[in-house]
Design an enzyme around this catalytic site. Structure first.
Site, PDB file in Angstrom:
ATOM      1  N   LEU A 232     -75.982  65.076  65.833  1.00 23.82           N
ATOM      2  CA  LEU A 232     -74.932  65.838  65.149  1.00 23.82           C
ATOM      3  C   LEU A 232     -75.243  67.332  65.111  1.00 23.82           C
ATOM      4  O   LEU A 232     -74.352  68.134  64.820  1.00 23.82           O
ATOM      5  CB  LEU A 232     -74.786  65.343  63.695  1.00 23.82           C
ATOM      6  CG  LEU A 232     -74.346  63.898  63.477  1.00 23.82           C
ATOM      7  CD1 LEU A 232     -74.417  63.547  61.993  1.00 23.82           C
ATOM      8  CD2 LEU A 232     -72.934  63.667  63.993  1.00 23.82           C
TER       9      LEU A 232
ATOM     10  N   TYR B 133     -66.737  77.043  72.646  1.00 25.26           N
ATOM     11  CA  TYR B 133     -67.121  75.839  71.900  1.00 25.26           C
ATOM     12  C   TYR B 133     -66.579  74.582  72.589  1.00 25.26           C
ATOM     13  O   TYR B 133     -67.303  73.607  72.817  1.00 25.26           O
ATOM     14  CB  TYR B 133     -66.610  75.931  70.464  1.00 25.26           C
ATOM     15  CG  TYR B 133     -66.990  74.749  69.599  1.00 25.26           C
ATOM     16  CD1 TYR B 133     -68.286  74.578  69.153  1.00 25.26           C
ATOM     17  CD2 TYR B 133     -66.042  73.787  69.249  1.00 25.26           C
ATOM     18  CE1 TYR B 133     -68.642  73.499  68.367  1.00 25.26           C
ATOM     19  CE2 TYR B 133     -66.381  72.696  68.463  1.00 25.26           C
ATOM     20  CZ  TYR B 133     -67.683  72.553  68.020  1.00 25.26           C
ATOM     21  OH  TYR B 133     -68.030  71.471  67.250  1.00 25.26           O
TER      22      TYR B 133
END
Ligand code: UDP
Length: 319
Positions: free
Chosen positions: A76, A149
């Site tokens: 994560l 991103y």
């Protein structure tokens, strides 16, 4: 099971630590505390099944150590938040590409199963709804740094699928759609905690653009059990899977809903994108997940309404 969670002191990571501990598993959390916080896991420190290591996924040593120790890896750790990405473009790219490569390379060395957290951002400015995993991505130019991103996360997906395809590494890629809940900070741009905080303080609620852009918010309490289930699901190996909520709402609509749910007198103000983010910025007009794949794999069915989520976030902030 022993689970290694990168980004374990982050917003989603800390909830996932709790989830695994509640299932009787042992957890090793690695976090560089850049956007995560030790406060997010402070309540777990006395749990004998919980182990915390401060460190970065850019440093191969702790990744090697903890991957070797554990049975599975949930990745994560990432640079997150539109505001953070725009303010830290170089570090974000390095973390989201090199960091993920380190995690995958190390998992492959030990043949440990790994879940890679990706993002609905990879769909870009696709206006189709709902979005399913095989839909085409539509991204803007490299001069608009927001798209870095989405590009990095897509590269992470390509790498994960390549490790699966060529080396048989058990991977699952999960595209998360606007997960919200307690402990998420608005400091890096996330809209829902920002609106709730603004409404609770009586400050203006700041809608960027004309507010017609939509999102589908999901509750972290429903997302973390699904992550653990997907990690354990053999049929999910080598797959890309959407995970998110069930109610599409415009951002202007969200501002109204936050105000009415919290009985707030805050005014709603519209802020042009160039003032909010500076320079050239392109927003995603619409984002709704097609959840049929995750439903089939693990029977996932989100229950929370956006109003439920607003109430929970507000309750946590008040506390
Ligand atoms: N947004 C907003 N006001 C804020 C922060 C964000 O109107 O104070 C908007 C943002 O421009 C976007 C939406 O809310 O259209 C969701 O933003 P967020 O950063 O939470 O997530 P993402 O854009 O990654 O879905």
């Amino acid at each position: 099971m022993r689970i290694f969670i990168t980004g374990g002191a982050g917003f989603i990571g800390s909830h996932l630590c709790e989830e695994y501990l509640s299932r009787g598993d042992e957890v090793w959390a690695l976090d560089d505390l850049s956007t995560g916080s030790i406060d997010n896991v402070a309540h777990l420190r006395d749990n004998p099944g919980f182990h915390f290591r401060e460190g970065s996924i850019l440093d191969p040593a702790p990744v090697l150590d903890l991957t070797g120790t554990c049975d599975a890896v949930v990745h994560l750790a990432a640079a997150v938040g539109v505001k953070y990405i725009l303010e830290n473009p170089f570090l974000s790219i390095r973390t989201n590409v090199r960091g993920t490569e380190t995690v995958l390379e190390t998992a492959a060395r030990f043949s440990k199963p790994v879940l890679i957290a990706s993002s609905s951002e990879v769909y870009g400015i696709q206006t189709k709804a709902p979005l399913s995993e095989d839909d085409h991505r539509v991204l803007g130019p490299t001069s608009v740094s927001r798209w870095s991103y989405a590009s990095c996360k897509a590269l992470d997906e390509f790498m994960a699928l390549a490790y699966h395809g060529t080396m048989g590494l058990p991977v699952v890629v999960v595209r998360l759609f606007n997960v919200v809940g307690p402990r998420q900070t608005g400091a890096y741009g996330m809209v829902l905690p920002r609106f709730v905080q603004q409404a609770l303080k009586g400050d203006p609620v700041t809608v960027y653009g004309d507010g017609s852009q939509t999102r589908t918010f999901s509750d972290v309490r429903e997302i973390v059990p699904a992550l653990a289930d997907l990690m354990a699901c053999d049929a999910a190996r080598g797959e890309v899977v959407n995970l998110g909520g069930r109610e599409e709402i415009s951002i202007a609509g969200l501002a109204e809903l936050v105000k009415s749910t919290l009985d707030s007198d805050s005014e709603i103000v519209f802020v042009p994108y160039d003032q909010a983010y500076g320079g050239s910025f392109e927003d995603m007009p619409r984002r709704v997940p097609d959840l049929s794949k995750v439903r089939k794999l693990i029977g996932f069915e989100p229950q929370s309404t956006t109003e439920d989520i607003i109430r929970r976030v507000a309750d946590a902030m008040r506390r």
